[in-house]
Design a protein around this motif. Structure first.
Motif, PDB file in Angstrom:
ATOM      1  N   MET A   1       0.856  -1.078   0.067  1.00 33.22           N
ATOM      2  CA  MET A   1      -0.029   0.004  -0.064  1.00 33.22           C
ATOM      3  C   MET A   1       0.994   1.443   0.105  1.00 33.22           C
ATOM      4  O   MET A   1       1.588   1.212   0.684  1.00 33.22           O
ATOM      5  N   ASP A   2       0.503   2.293  -0.938  1.00 36.30           N
ATOM      6  CA  ASP A   2       1.347   3.584  -0.690  1.00 36.30           C
ATOM      7  C   ASP A   2       0.665   4.422   0.210  1.00 36.30           C
ATOM      8  O   ASP A   2      -0.405   4.309   0.928  1.00 36.30           O
ATOM      9  N   GLN A   3       1.097   5.746   0.216  1.00 42.31           N
ATOM     10  CA  GLN A   3       0.597   6.516   1.536  1.00 42.31           C
ATOM     11  C   GLN A   3      -0.771   6.913   1.178  1.00 42.31           C
ATOM     12  O   GLN A   3      -1.440   7.368   1.922  1.00 42.31           O
ATOM     13  N   TYR A   4      -1.193   6.812  -0.145  1.00 41.37           N
ATOM     14  CA  TYR A   4      -2.704   7.244  -0.599  1.00 41.37           C
ATOM     15  C   TYR A   4      -3.741   5.967  -0.663  1.00 41.37           C
ATOM     16  O   TYR A   4      -4.613   6.059  -1.213  1.00 41.37           O
ATOM     17  N   HIS A   5      -3.078   4.704  -0.018  1.00 47.11           N
ATOM     18  CA  HIS A   5      -3.866   3.656   0.351  1.00 47.11           C
ATOM     19  C   HIS A   5      -4.263   2.844  -1.118  1.00 47.11           C
ATOM     20  O   HIS A   5      -5.131   2.210  -1.194  1.00 47.11           O
ATOM     21  N   ASN A   6      -3.338   3.179  -1.875  1.00 44.31           N
ATOM     22  CA  ASN A   6      -3.410   2.654  -3.323  1.00 44.31           C
ATOM     23  C   ASN A   6      -2.253   1.494  -3.480  1.00 44.31           C
ATOM     24  O   ASN A   6      -1.204   1.640  -3.026  1.00 44.31           O
ATOM     25  N   PRO A   7      -2.534   0.303  -3.708  1.00 43.53           N
ATOM     26  CA  PRO A   7      -1.670  -0.646  -4.111  1.00 43.53           C
ATOM     27  C   PRO A   7      -0.753  -0.549  -5.260  1.00 43.53           C
ATOM     28  O   PRO A   7      -1.106   0.370  -6.022  1.00 43.53           O
ATOM     29  N   VAL A   8       0.538  -0.628  -5.067  1.00 44.47           N
ATOM     30  CA  VAL A   8       1.258  -0.278  -6.231  1.00 44.47           C
ATOM     31  C   VAL A   8       1.689  -1.828  -6.771  1.00 44.47           C
ATOM     32  O   VAL A   8       2.243  -2.655  -6.189  1.00 44.47           O
ATOM     33  N   LYS A   9       0.900  -2.075  -7.823  1.00 44.82           N
ATOM     34  CA  LYS A   9       0.959  -3.511  -8.434  1.00 44.82           C
ATOM     35  C   LYS A   9       1.120  -3.395  -9.958  1.00 44.82           C
ATOM     36  O   LYS A   9       0.895  -2.160 -10.664  1.00 44.82           O
ATOM     37  N   SER A  10       1.234  -4.218 -10.727  1.00 47.70           N
ATOM     38  CA  SER A  10       1.631  -4.473 -12.177  1.00 47.70           C
ATOM     39  C   SER A  10       0.280  -4.722 -12.902  1.00 47.70           C
ATOM     40  O   SER A  10      -0.870  -5.230 -12.182  1.00 47.70           O
ATOM     41  N   ALA A  11       0.293  -4.483 -14.223  1.00 49.10           N
ATOM     42  CA  ALA A  11      -1.065  -4.684 -14.987  1.00 49.10           C
ATOM     43  C   ALA A  11      -0.697  -5.519 -16.105  1.00 49.10           C
ATOM     44  O   ALA A  11       0.585  -5.769 -16.558  1.00 49.10           O
ATOM     45  N   VAL A  12      -1.766  -6.198 -16.769  1.00 45.60           N
ATOM     46  CA  VAL A  12      -1.496  -7.104 -17.901  1.00 45.60           C
ATOM     47  C   VAL A  12      -2.077  -6.398 -19.200  1.00 45.60           C
ATOM     48  O   VAL A  12      -3.078  -5.638 -18.820  1.00 45.60           O
ATOM     49  N   LEU A  13      -1.524  -6.727 -20.123  1.00 44.12           N
ATOM     50  CA  LEU A  13      -1.968  -6.228 -21.316  1.00 44.12           C
ATOM     51  C   LEU A  13      -2.630  -7.517 -22.359  1.00 44.12           C
ATOM     52  O   LEU A  13      -1.619  -8.189 -22.444  1.00 44.12           O
ATOM     53  N   ILE A  14      -3.737  -7.133 -22.716  1.00 48.87           N
ATOM     54  CA  ILE A  14      -4.112  -8.314 -23.257  1.00 48.87           C
ATOM     55  C   ILE A  14      -4.740  -8.088 -24.721  1.00 48.87           C
ATOM     56  O   ILE A  14      -5.339  -7.133 -24.993  1.00 48.87           O
ATOM     57  N   GLU A  15      -4.386  -9.081 -25.498  1.00 51.52           N
ATOM     58  CA  GLU A  15      -4.900  -8.993 -26.998  1.00 51.52           C
ATOM     59  C   GLU A  15      -6.079  -9.989 -27.028  1.00 51.52           C
ATOM     60  O   GLU A  15      -5.899 -11.343 -26.501  1.00 51.52           O
ATOM     61  N   MET A  16      -7.206  -9.711 -27.803  1.00 49.61           N
ATOM     62  CA  MET A  16      -8.200 -10.654 -28.288  1.00 49.61           C
ATOM     63  C   MET A  16      -7.668 -11.328 -29.528  1.00 49.61           C
ATOM     64  O   MET A  16      -7.617 -10.887 -30.562  1.00 49.61           O
ATOM     65  N   VAL A  17      -7.535 -12.692 -29.322  1.00 42.59           N
ATOM     66  CA  VAL A  17      -7.478 -13.584 -30.584  1.00 42.59           C
ATOM     67  C   VAL A  17      -8.192 -14.418 -30.669  1.00 42.59           C
ATOM     68  O   VAL A  17      -8.467 -15.353 -29.757  1.00 42.59           O
ATOM     69  N   ASP A  18      -9.210 -14.411 -31.790  1.00 41.19           N
ATOM     70  CA  ASP A  18     -10.380 -15.344 -32.157  1.00 41.19           C
ATOM     71  C   ASP A  18     -11.042 -15.803 -30.842  1.00 41.19           C
ATOM     72  O   ASP A  18     -11.219 -17.043 -30.471  1.00 41.19           O
ATOM     73  N   GLY A  19     -11.431 -14.567 -30.079  1.00 38.11           N
ATOM     74  CA  GLY A  19     -12.194 -14.995 -29.063  1.00 38.11           C
ATOM     75  C   GLY A  19     -11.368 -15.217 -27.728  1.00 38.11           C
ATOM     76  O   GLY A  19     -12.054 -15.441 -26.570  1.00 38.11           O
ATOM     77  N   LYS A  20     -10.130 -15.487 -27.589  1.00 39.07           N
ATOM     78  CA  LYS A  20      -9.349 -15.861 -26.483  1.00 39.07           C
ATOM     79  C   LYS A  20      -8.584 -14.819 -26.022  1.00 39.07           C
ATOM     80  O   LYS A  20      -8.069 -13.815 -26.945  1.00 39.07           O
ATOM     81  N   GLN A  21      -8.178 -14.670 -24.773  1.00 38.00           N
ATOM     82  CA  GLN A  21      -7.439 -13.636 -24.206  1.00 38.00           C
ATOM     83  C   GLN A  21      -5.978 -14.194 -24.464  1.00 38.00           C
ATOM     84  O   GLN A  21      -5.722 -15.203 -23.816  1.00 38.00           O
ATOM     85  N   VAL A  22      -5.181 -13.338 -24.924  1.00 34.11           N
ATOM     86  CA  VAL A  22      -3.596 -13.649 -25.081  1.00 34.11           C
ATOM     87  C   VAL A  22      -3.031 -12.704 -24.355  1.00 34.11           C
ATOM     88  O   VAL A  22      -3.178 -11.237 -24.569  1.00 34.11           O
ATOM     89  N   VAL A  23      -2.081 -12.873 -23.206  1.00 32.72           N
ATOM     90  CA  VAL A  23      -1.374 -11.700 -22.447  1.00 32.72           C
ATOM     91  C   VAL A  23      -0.302 -11.504 -23.402  1.00 32.72           C
ATOM     92  O   VAL A  23       0.656 -12.058 -23.958  1.00 32.72           O
ATOM     93  N   ARG A  24      -0.277 -10.259 -23.794  1.00 34.01           N
ATOM     94  CA  ARG A  24       0.974  -9.516 -24.360  1.00 34.01           C
ATOM     95  C   ARG A  24       1.941  -9.209 -23.724  1.00 34.01           C
ATOM     96  O   ARG A  24       3.178  -9.590 -23.896  1.00 34.01           O
ATOM     97  N   THR A  25       1.647  -8.110 -22.593  1.00 36.31           N
ATOM     98  CA  THR A  25       2.890  -7.822 -21.840  1.00 36.31           C
ATOM     99  C   THR A  25       2.402  -7.924 -20.187  1.00 36.31           C
ATOM    100  O   THR A  25       1.008  -7.775 -20.156  1.00 36.31           O
ATOM    101  N   LYS A  26       3.184  -7.841 -19.398  1.00 35.23           N
ATOM    102  CA  LYS A  26       3.029  -7.604 -17.829  1.00 35.23           C
ATOM    103  C   LYS A  26       3.784  -6.494 -17.534  1.00 35.23           C
ATOM    104  O   LYS A  26       5.082  -6.308 -17.765  1.00 35.23           O
ATOM    105  N   ILE A  27       3.185  -5.312 -17.305  1.00 36.05           N
ATOM    106  CA  ILE A  27       3.781  -4.006 -16.869  1.00 36.05           C
ATOM    107  C   ILE A  27       3.958  -3.527 -15.586  1.00 36.05           C
ATOM    108  O   ILE A  27       2.792  -3.543 -14.795  1.00 36.05           O
ATOM    109  N   LYS A  28       4.876  -3.507 -15.107  1.00 35.59           N
ATOM    110  CA  LYS A  28       5.286  -2.948 -13.624  1.00 35.59           C
ATOM    111  C   LYS A  28       5.210  -1.260 -13.548  1.00 35.59           C
ATOM    112  O   LYS A  28       5.516  -0.705 -14.560  1.00 35.59           O
ATOM    113  N   PRO A  29       4.592  -0.760 -12.345  1.00 33.14           N
ATOM    114  CA  PRO A  29       4.667   0.611 -12.608  1.00 33.14           C
ATOM    115  C   PRO A  29       6.008   1.311 -12.573  1.00 33.14           C
ATOM    116  O   PRO A  29       6.880   0.628 -11.959  1.00 33.14           O
TER     117      PRO A  29
END
Lengths: 397, 255, 325, 295
Positions: free
Chosen positions: A369-397
């Motif tokens: 948790m940071d001082q603003y009560h927000n978690p410092v965490k990563s996000a994933v970037l997903i591409e839709m390929v023929d109806g399936k989720q494919v993870v493209r990248t995982k990005i740290k802040p």
């Protein structure tokens, strides 16, 4: 019967005086002492979630995640030797109702609140949590003001969240569009009925223009709209390289479908609101090819913790958990963890423990948790390929 | 001086002329009948005079003032009151409240006094109540004052409607088939009542009636309408013998 | 029937009763003997009473079906909240501005639309309500769709109580006067009313304006109790909620509106967790009421001292209106 | 320039949907003078019947539409018998309030029974095809054509029923004067039942088409299109069948132009503003004739 008129007037004056006196009286509030519950009694946690109304599917999935987590915790012996009892109530996707539900849960003597999900409702429930000194964990309120008072810049003492913020994921997408997709011109079509989408659009715009891109069109729609063709026609004529569509899947699915029908073939981009099994049902797999969105986690992730969660969830609810289920699951574990660390069910102590969270490992990532009560965490970037989720990248802040 | 005169009144509905070039003159204190077969446009004439309809052309002069196309409430304030062919009472209100509404145009206190219940409100209300009771007494309805208007028998409803019209303090009273649905005895009573009212209140009266006996007995002059046009006017005697009137009423037989 | 003189006995009894109710709740709230949840429902109850009684003036007494009451409420709520939150005025000024803005809106909407009759008027007011909602939705200054947040909680029990009493007294005093009779005559028979010298348009506009004013008051109080207002809160469903109260309680009975507002607020709180059931129940109640008792539970009767006198068999008490069948 | 034509096309296709719903609306109003508020919700029920027929029974779009029309015809008749018939002689306000009640009942009973979740038709329910013109500048889908053709066909059919069949003649008689029609030996109850059956069947057809067109249905889907269709019916002159059609197109094109050249956010507000203006200045609609009130 004859009544003395003077007497009546006197009474009326007395009445007025009592009103004025009452005004003073209201200000002097007395603290009610809460008697500590005996150790063996279960710990009550209130779930203030959207089970009906506009974002019912988020609330429902989130509740499933929370319930699953608490059941696991109870099976493993509970927290500090006590079982967790969860009380679920519906806030109908409405801010005033969220206030009401929060108050009702407080009345039932919960020690912590999880939910509501959307920022507007969290803002509704916040005063109740603050007044009663009970921590509120918002699993999916991604807009800035959920935990921070925008005017004073102060952190809201009792409110926490387990998701990343809109500026983060919007900015991420802006960079991705400019760097990876090599876009020069972008159009934005946002759900103006939510702070969430507006926040995303703002962040996208900032990071995209910083990279030298231009925004050629900024259009809006409102939750519940079904026909976007006129607006899309307008956007098509501006010939953008990408279209950023922050919003929720009910509408963005239809937008993707109608955009493709109108011959808009450029990539469509979105945020975590796109994440739902229904997205493919609404838009069709074909229309979703060439679309990208940011998310909290992906069920395709091969992290063992995620795999285990997805399996357990599938066994319990027969569907793949979406990000809201995952955030709910993490929020529940976070609250349990804080109660364990606080060694108490006192609201203030739990709050302090929550604020001190470091390196908490959940299915949506490891965070502090940071001082603003927000978690410092990563996000994933997903591409839709023929109806399936494919993870493209995982990005740290 | 003419109390009321209409000049070349015309009104059509969807291309169908209901009233065509209708001119009429009523002197002060006269008692005039307006007759004609069904659908001749008699009630339309009343609706034009009282402002329910706006005439397509022509004018209406009342007490020397042009009231053509004015709103009904304004015309009422100038001194024209009427009753209706199909009774239109305020059914959900008590008999006395039906009458009190007629005094509203002269309400002697402000809305603010009503909200704050100032003395002027109580004074005004007693004034209205006393006046209302007076009219009820004249029409012999005083003992029914708290009953619902809709619960009165038919004849009393007719009387209440007349009372309500009188209470607006008119100089011209317009009665639309006042004797409709009455038995001969009641009709006779009504005839006497109309005479009495005319004298007591110094009224000019214009009435539509199908009961020829009543019209012939009561009216000083009669206008006859057919297909929206005035086809005759004159004293009852003249009307009785006018061949066009007989034709209008009996069809081709005479012609 | 209107009393000809101020009845001091009744006034005394009323004042004492009100003072007792006020003081009891004031004590309970100040001492925190009733918790937040019940307080919320108590405040909702008061706000609903104001809304129902004011809508009753339009729908019940004047007979004009309005489906836009939530629209007036939102105008009051937003105006009051902007005054206090953004412009820094005091609560009293905020509430006053809210009332005036709503009344002005009632006047502006009332003058043109009241030419319409019956169902067309209903649809036009519904349209008005939706337009107001969309407009607030698109004004960024008041927060757009996510609403105006951070409104201070200034609505106290005193404010609420006094507002409810003022609303009921003012509307009752209008209704029981020549002006109120003029409104009722519009409901009973518009053509006859007009021909008896009542400027029907004027009284329709009056009812609309006064009704809107109090809806604005309710909105202002609502905004300053629930911290946040959103355009969605004032949609058609809220107008419908208020309509159900008026219809159930009796079109043209203030007491009925109060009782129904209280009953439905409590029912709604009880059905908190079953929102669909609540709406299904509401709609069924509405349909059944219309079929079997279109005048509502109370009809146009009022519960008053006179009723009690009649129940006691007081010979001096006048006969009360019998009910229309 | 192409953009303008594309917007007109968008408007016409949206307008056909409004027209479809407005047809039933205007017919019921024309005959019994009741704004059937529940019309949009009957459309929603139709969409659900169509959905379940396709998703569970696995039938095609056309049989699904037939099922939906039959089910809703029955529903319409039941609603009329239970809720509207007892009120035939009471005030219009009472009837209108009841209609609102019925509308909410259908919405929330559906939510109660089937959850508020949005549902989507299985992909491929309707074999979609896009036609592109002028180097992809103009696009037309076969769905647009389908809806347009269906709306015109139903309008013609309805016009034929009302003008040339026995039941249509009874309907017109009832709409002129219910009591006189009864005295002339017309079975008024039966005529009104037929009116509701036909009107509701039309709504159901519209519902299935809306469902297929947008691919999604939910219990509250009938509210906004229902209101818009009502506006369309008013614009065209309520009670006039070709008027409803024109009104639908006017609304559709208006909305497309507001979204295309103004802001889509004000689309609904503009629709209601038009309604209020029409009601104020030409309450009988574009095709309506003035009739005076009888006193």
């Amino acid at each position: 019967m004859k009544i003395n008129k003077k007497l009546v007037l006197l009474l009326m004056v007395a009445f007025l005086v009592s009103i004025v006196a009452g005004c003073g009286g209201a200000a002097t509030k007395t603290e009610t002492e809460k008697t500590p519950a005996p150790a063996k009694e279960p710990i009550k946690i209130g779930l203030n979630v959207e089970l009906s109304g506009g974002v019912a599917s988020y609330g429902t999935n989130c509740r499933n995640g929370i319930v699953m987590a608490f059941d696991e915790i109870n099976k493993a012996g509970g927290v500090n030797g006590r079982k967790i009892e969860y009380i679920v109530m519906d806030c109908k996707s409405d801010a005033a109702e969220a206030t009401n539900v929060a108050a009702r849960l407080v009345q039932k003597q919960v020690v912590a609140l999880i939910g509501p999900l959307v920022t507007g409702s969290v803002l509704g429930a916040t005063p109740i949590a603050t007044q009663n000194k009970i921590p509120l964990v918002a699993p999916a309120a991604t807009a800035l003001p959920a935990t921070v008072d925008e005017e004073t810049g102060k952190t809201k003492e009792f409110v926490f969240r387990t998701c990343f913020l809109d500026p983060f994921q919007g900015g991420l997408m802006g960079n991705y569009a400019a760097d990876t997709l090599k876009a020069k011109k972008a159009a934005i079509l946002m759900d103006t009925s939510t702070d969430y989408a507006k926040g995303l659009a703002q962040a996208f715009k900032e990071s995209f223009t910083k990279k030298g891109g231009t925004i050629v069109a900024e259009e809006g729609f409102v939750k519940g709209d079904k026909d976007f063709k006129s607006t899309l026609t307008k956007i098509k004529n501006k010939a953008p390289d990408v279209v950023y569509v922050p919003g929720y899947y009910n509408e963005t699915g239809l937008i993707a479908k109608q955009a493709r029908e109108l011959g808009i073939t450029v990539p469509l981009l979105g945020g975590d609101g796109w994440d739902s099994a229904d997205l493919v049902n609404i838009a069709g797999a074909k229309a979703l090819n060439h679309t990208f969105f940011t998310n909290h986690y992906s069920p395709q992730d091969n992290d063992p913790k995620v795999v285990k969660f997805v399996q357990a969830y599938k066994a319990a609810y027969k569907t793949t958990p979406d990000a809201f289920a995952a955030l709910g699951y993490d929020s529940a574990y976070l609250v349990a963890d804080a109660i364990k660390r606080a060694g108490s069910t006192d609201g203030v102590k739990i709050k302090d423990a929550l604020a001190a969270t470091t390196n908490f490992t959940g299915v949506t990532g490891t965070f502090s948790m940071d001082q603003y009560h927000n978690p410092v965490k990563s996000a994933v970037l997903i591409e839709m390929v023929d109806g399936k989720q494919v993870v493209r990248t995982k990005i740290k802040p | 001086m003419a109390r009321l005169s209409t000049v070349n009144l015309c009104k059509s509905f969807g291309g169908l002329s209901a009233v065509l070039d209708f001119s009429m003159e009523i002197g002060d204190g006269e008692l005039i009948g307006l007759i004609g077969p069904n659908g001749a446009g008699k009630t339309t004439v009343f609706n034009l005079i009282t402002g329910v309809y706006r005439p397509d052309s022509g004018s209406i002069i009342f007490n020397g003032q042009n009231i053509t196309g004015k709103k009904p409430y304004y015309i009422c304030k100038q001194g024209i009151a009427r009753t209706f062919q199909n009774i239109r009472l305020f059914n959900g209100l008590s008999v006395i409240d039906n009458l009190k509404i007629s005094f509203h145009k002269d309400v002697p206190y402000q809305l603010v006094s009503a909200i704050l219940r100032l003395p002027s409100f109580y004074r005004g209300e007693s004034w209205i109540e006393e006046r209302a009771i007076q009219y009820l007494e004249i029409m012999n309805l005083a003992d029914k004052r708290e009953e619902l208007a809709s619960s009165l028998p038919y004849g009393e409803q007719r009387r209440l409607e007349i009372a309500r019209a009188l209470a607006t303090n008119p100089s011209l009273l317009i009665l639309d088939e006042p004797a409709a649905g009455m038995n001969p005895l009641e009709t006779q009573e009504l005839t006497n009542l109309i005479r009495k009212l005319k004298d007591n209140f110094n009224l000019t009266i214009l009435l539509i009636e199908h009961d020829m006996a009543l019209v012939m007995e009561l009216c000083e002059r009669i206008y006859v309408l057919d297909y929206g046009r005035a086809i005759a006017q004159g004293t009852p005697e003249e009307i009785r013998n006018n061949p066009r009137v007989i034709e209008a009423y009996l069809g081709e037989e005479v012609g | 029937m209107v009393t000809k003189k101020l009845n001091w006995t009744h006034l005394t009894i009323s004042t004492v009763t009100l003072a007792v109710i006020f003081t009891v709740f004031q004590y309970l709230i100040a001492r925190q003997l009733i918790d937040v949840y019940y307080q919320i429902n108590l405040f909702m109850l008061g706000i609903n009473i104001i809304l129902a009684v004011s809508l009753n003036l339009i729908n019940g007494f004047t007979g004009q079906l309005s489906l836009g009451h939530a629209g007036f409420m939102s105008v009051g709520a937003y105006t009051a909240a902007v005054m206090t939150t953004k412009l820094g005025y005091s609560f009293a000024i905020g509430i006053g501005a809210g009332c005036l803005a709503a009344a002005l809106m009632g006047l502006l909407i009332g003058i043109p639309t009241l030419r319409l009759k019956g169902d067309y008027l209903a649809i036009a007011t519904l349209g008005f309500g939706e337009i107001v909602r969309v407009v607030f939705l698109n004004i960024e200054y008041v927060g757009g769709a996510s609403g105006l947040i951070g409104i201070p909680q200034l609505t106290t029990w005193t404010w609420l109580f006094v507002s409810v009493v003022v609303t009921v007294v003012v509307i009752q005093n209008i209704v029981n006067s020549s002006y109120g009779r003029a409104c009722i005559s519009v409901r009973e028979n518009e053509v006859a009313a007009e021909l008896m010298g009542v400027n029907t348009t004027k009284y329709k506009v009056l009812a609309f304006t006064v009704g809107a004013l109090f809806a604005g008051l309710a909105g202002g109080l609502y905004a300053h109790y629930f911290f946040i207002i959103q355009p969605g809160t004032f949609g058609f469903f809220r107008s419908f909620d208020i309509l159900v109260m008026v219809v159930l309680g009796g079109l043209g009975s203030t007491t009925g509106a109060i009782v129904a507002a209280a009953f439905l607020t409590v029912l709604s709180a009880g059905l908190q967790s079953f929102p669909e059931v609540r709406m299904v129940l509401y709609s069924v109640v509405l349909i059944i009421t219309m079929i079997y008792r279109p005048q509502g539970l109370m009809g146009n009767k009022e519960l008053s001292f006179r009723t009690f006198q009649r129940i006691r068999g007081d010979k001096n008490g006048p006969v009360v209106n019998r009910e229309p069948v | 320039m192409y953009e303008f034509f594309q917007q007109m096309l968008n408007g016409v296709s949206l307008g056909s949907i409004y027209a479809l719903i407005a047809l039933g609306y205007t017919m019921v109003y024309g005959i019994i003078n009741l704004i059937n508020f529940a019309h949009g919700d009957i459309m929603m029920v139709g969409a659900y019947v169509g959905f379940f027929s396709i998703a569970i029974l696995g039938v095609g779009v056309v049989p699904a539409m037939v099922f939906a029309m039959l089910a809703c015809a029955l529903l319409g008749v039941v609603i009329e018998k239970l809720a509207y018939k007892p009120l035939r002689n009471s005030t219009r306000i009472a009837a209108l309030i009841t209609a609102i009640g019925v509308s909410l009942f259908l919405e929330y009973a559906t939510i109660w029974l089937l959850t508020p979740q949005q549902r989507s038709f299985p992909i491929g329910t309707f074999p979609e095809k896009n036609y592109y013109f002028f180097d992809q500048q103009l696009v037309l889908t076969n769905k647009d054509l389908f809806v347009l053709v269906a709306a015109v066909a139903l309008m013609v059919l309805l016009q034929y029923i009302v003008k040339h069949t026995r039941i249509g003649k009874s309907m017109r008689a009832v709409s002129q004067d219910m009591e006189a029609a009864m005295l002339m030996g017309i079975n008024v109850d039966k005529t009104i039942s037929y009116t509701f059956a036909i009107g509701s069947a039309l709504a159901a057809a519209a519902g299935v088409m809306v469902g297929v067109y947008y691919n999604t249905i939910d219990p509250l889907m009938g509210i906004i299109p229902g209101l818009k269709a009502f506006v369309a019916a008013v614009i065209g002159g309520i009670g006039i069948i070709p008027g409803a059609m024109m009104g639908g197109f006017v609304m559709g094109i208006l909305e497309a132009l507001v979204s295309g050249y103004g802001s889509s956010l004000y689309r609904d507000a503009v629709a209601f503003a038009v309604l209020i203006l029409i009601l104020l200045f030409k309450p009988t609609g574009i095709f309506g004739k003035d009739t005076g009130e009888k006193v």
